[in-house]
Design a protein around this motif. Structure first.
Motif, PDB file in Angstrom:
ATOM      1  N   MET A   1      25.590 -25.605  22.938  1.00  0.00           N
ATOM      2  CA  MET A   1      24.411 -26.324  23.390  1.00  0.00           C
ATOM      3  C   MET A   1      23.181 -25.425  23.284  1.00  0.00           C
ATOM      4  N   ILE A   2      22.166 -25.865  22.545  1.00  0.00           N
ATOM      5  CA  ILE A   2      20.956 -25.085  22.337  1.00  0.00           C
ATOM      6  C   ILE A   2      20.015 -25.250  23.532  1.00  0.00           C
ATOM      7  N   GLN A   3      19.521 -24.118  24.049  1.00  0.00           N
ATOM      8  CA  GLN A   3      18.562 -24.143  25.151  1.00  0.00           C
ATOM      9  C   GLN A   3      17.156 -24.010  24.584  1.00  0.00           C
ATOM     10  N   ASN A  67      14.595 -20.783  28.875  1.00  0.00           N
ATOM     11  CA  ASN A  67      15.858 -20.428  28.242  1.00  0.00           C
ATOM     12  C   ASN A  67      16.129 -18.944  28.476  1.00  0.00           C
ATOM     13  N   ASN A 102      26.846 -23.761  35.446  1.00  0.00           N
ATOM     14  CA  ASN A 102      28.153 -23.813  34.783  1.00  0.00           C
ATOM     15  C   ASN A 102      29.225 -24.520  35.595  1.00  0.00           C
ATOM     16  N   ASP A 313      21.008 -18.565  23.726  1.00  0.00           N
ATOM     17  CA  ASP A 313      20.282 -19.836  23.605  1.00  0.00           C
ATOM     18  C   ASP A 313      20.908 -20.758  22.561  1.00  0.00           C
ATOM     19  N   ARG A 314      21.639 -20.181  21.622  1.00  0.00           N
ATOM     20  CA  ARG A 314      22.349 -21.001  20.622  1.00  0.00           C
ATOM     21  C   ARG A 314      23.707 -21.469  21.122  1.00  0.00           C
ATOM     22  N   GLY A 315      24.088 -21.011  22.315  1.00  0.00           N
ATOM     23  CA  GLY A 315      25.361 -21.431  22.884  1.00  0.00           C
ATOM     24  C   GLY A 315      26.543 -20.585  22.488  1.00  0.00           C
ATOM     25  N   GLU A 316      26.298 -19.406  21.919  1.00  0.00           N
ATOM     26  CA  GLU A 316      27.402 -18.528  21.521  1.00  0.00           C
ATOM     27  C   GLU A 316      28.021 -17.842  22.734  1.00  0.00           C
ATOM     28  N   ASN A 317      29.249 -17.406  22.586  1.00  0.00           N
ATOM     29  CA  ASN A 317      29.896 -16.584  23.604  1.00  0.00           C
ATOM     30  C   ASN A 317      29.304 -15.177  23.501  1.00  0.00           C
TER      31      ASN A 317
END
Length: 391
Positions: A1-3, A67, A102, A313-317
């Motif tokens: 999910m992009i913030q 973000n 979360n 912000d790109r939703g990566e771990n």
């Protein structure tokens, strides 16, 4: 999910305003903070009015909706001043908000997001006298209330940032003796700090970071309702805590980077003013080497911050990279402030000069939100796990 965060143009205007506030208001107030070991009430009011306690809370709940990249820049900007100014709002916008985002139910979000955005100070209760990173040793318990659908909490939390000022705490407690999967015995509870049975110890005396208060939280037969359980489900507390710590580690890394810049600016000014052998010591090549090494390392930390926050912000771990950023930035800050003391020379050892304070303040960055050594183990563990999995 992009913030997506705040509109970029509006955010840059906010940062410009914040930089002026730091230099014109916060830095002149540092001596008062140090003398009283607390932030002046008028400044706290101003910080609330600026929305600093709700930076990462969604706009629909009264926050600014920043973000992760924007949040880290705010932290770095605020960290140019005394650490207490960042510390007082960092738990709200970092670990507490991250856990709510979360893991909270919609009802919990509706209750707590507006409250922390409005300036109610939060704390995060994980560490105990006998456990920190080792959740298996956690002694605080939460047992079902035999008289209703709530819980009864007992235990002690140690070194809890903002405990003396907090209105609410996110408390980790054992709900099972042991459970599988690993750490499923730990649950998280949203506990008002004025609940009967909650007491806070005296603020601890520390090496540095005056005004950033920490203390023990003692829980003695604290009754909380069933809806105090974060997410309404047991066994998720440690997961929520670990996800929140990614955010906390970014905050500490950003703070280390901002404070290192403050210390280096101070050393640069001193080196151009202080004379030896008839010329400014800034003309001496070995002084220049220390300045250049510090500038290089701060730039590296700034680049790491930009990368890890963009990934978030790109939703990566970002678990491994957040840990790596915190390790590098905090160790870097330690090296920079040590050089700054050296550049100041004998004056760097005197309390009347800022270099001595920078040195003491920076030391904790390598310890809290995961010591350098614990994070190195975590980074290596995930490297080996990914290698074995062929990732």
């Amino acid at each position: 999910m992009i913030q997506s965060g705040m509109d970029p143009e509006l955010f840059e205007q906010f940062i410009d305003q914040l930089e002026r506030y730091v230099r014109e208001r916060l830095i002149p107030a540092e001596r008062e903070v140090i003398e009283n070991d607390s932030i002046p009430a008028p400044i706290l009011t101003e910080m609330r009015e600026m929305g600093l306690f709700g930076l990462t809370v969604p706009e629909e709940y009264g926050g600014a909706g920043l973000n992760t990249s924007q949040y880290a820049r705010v932290v770095r900007t605020m960290a140019y001043a005394a650490p207490a100014f960042r510390s007082i709002f960092s738990i709200n916008v970092g670990m507490f908000n991250s856990a709510i985002k979360n893991g909270a139910t919609e009802a919990q979000k509706a209750e707590w997001w507006p409250r922390i955005a409005g300036g109610e100070i939060a704390c995060f209760g994980l560490t105990e006298p006998g456990s920190g990173s080792d959740s298996a040793a956690m002694q605080t318990t939460a047992k079902p209330d035999p008289g209703g659908n709530g819980w009864i909490l007992n235990g002690t939390k140690r070194y809890i940032t903002n405990a003396p000022q907090a209105k609410v705490g996110l408390i980790m407690a054992r709900t099972e003796k042991e459970a599988l999967p690993k750490n499923a015995h730990v649950s998280a509870f949203i506990v008002p700090m004025d609940a009967p049975g909650v007491s806070v110890g005296s603020a601890d005396k520390k090496m540095g970071q005056s005004g950033a208060q920490i203390a023990d939280i003692i829980l003695e037969d604290v009754h909380v309702p069933g809806d105090a359980l974060l997410g309404g489900e047991t066994g998720k507390g440690f997961v929520f805590a670990m996800k929140s710590l990614d955010n906390g580690r970014i905050s500490v890394g950003a703070a280390s980077t901002g404070y290192a810049r403050r210390a280096l600016d101070s050393a640069l000014r001193y080196a151009t003013e202080r004379k030896a052998f008839g010329e400014p010591i800034a003309n001496f090549q070995l002084i220049q080497q220390m300045l250049a090494e510090s500038e290089t390392e701060i730039y590296a930390a700034e680049c790491m911050m930009a990368d890890v926050t963009a990934r978030a912000d790109r939703g990566e771990n970002i678990l491994r990279k957040a840990a790596a950023f915190k390790v590098f930035a905090s160790e870097m800050c330690g090296r920079v402030v040590d050089r700054v003391v050296q550049i100041y020379g004998g004056a760097g050892y005197l309390a009347e000069y800022d270099a001595e304070r920078f040195f003491r303040d920076a030391r904790i960055y390598r310890i809290y939100e995961g010591t350098t050594q614990i994070l190195q183990l975590q980074i290596a563990k995930h490297m080996l796990r990914d290698f074995a999995a062929g990732v």
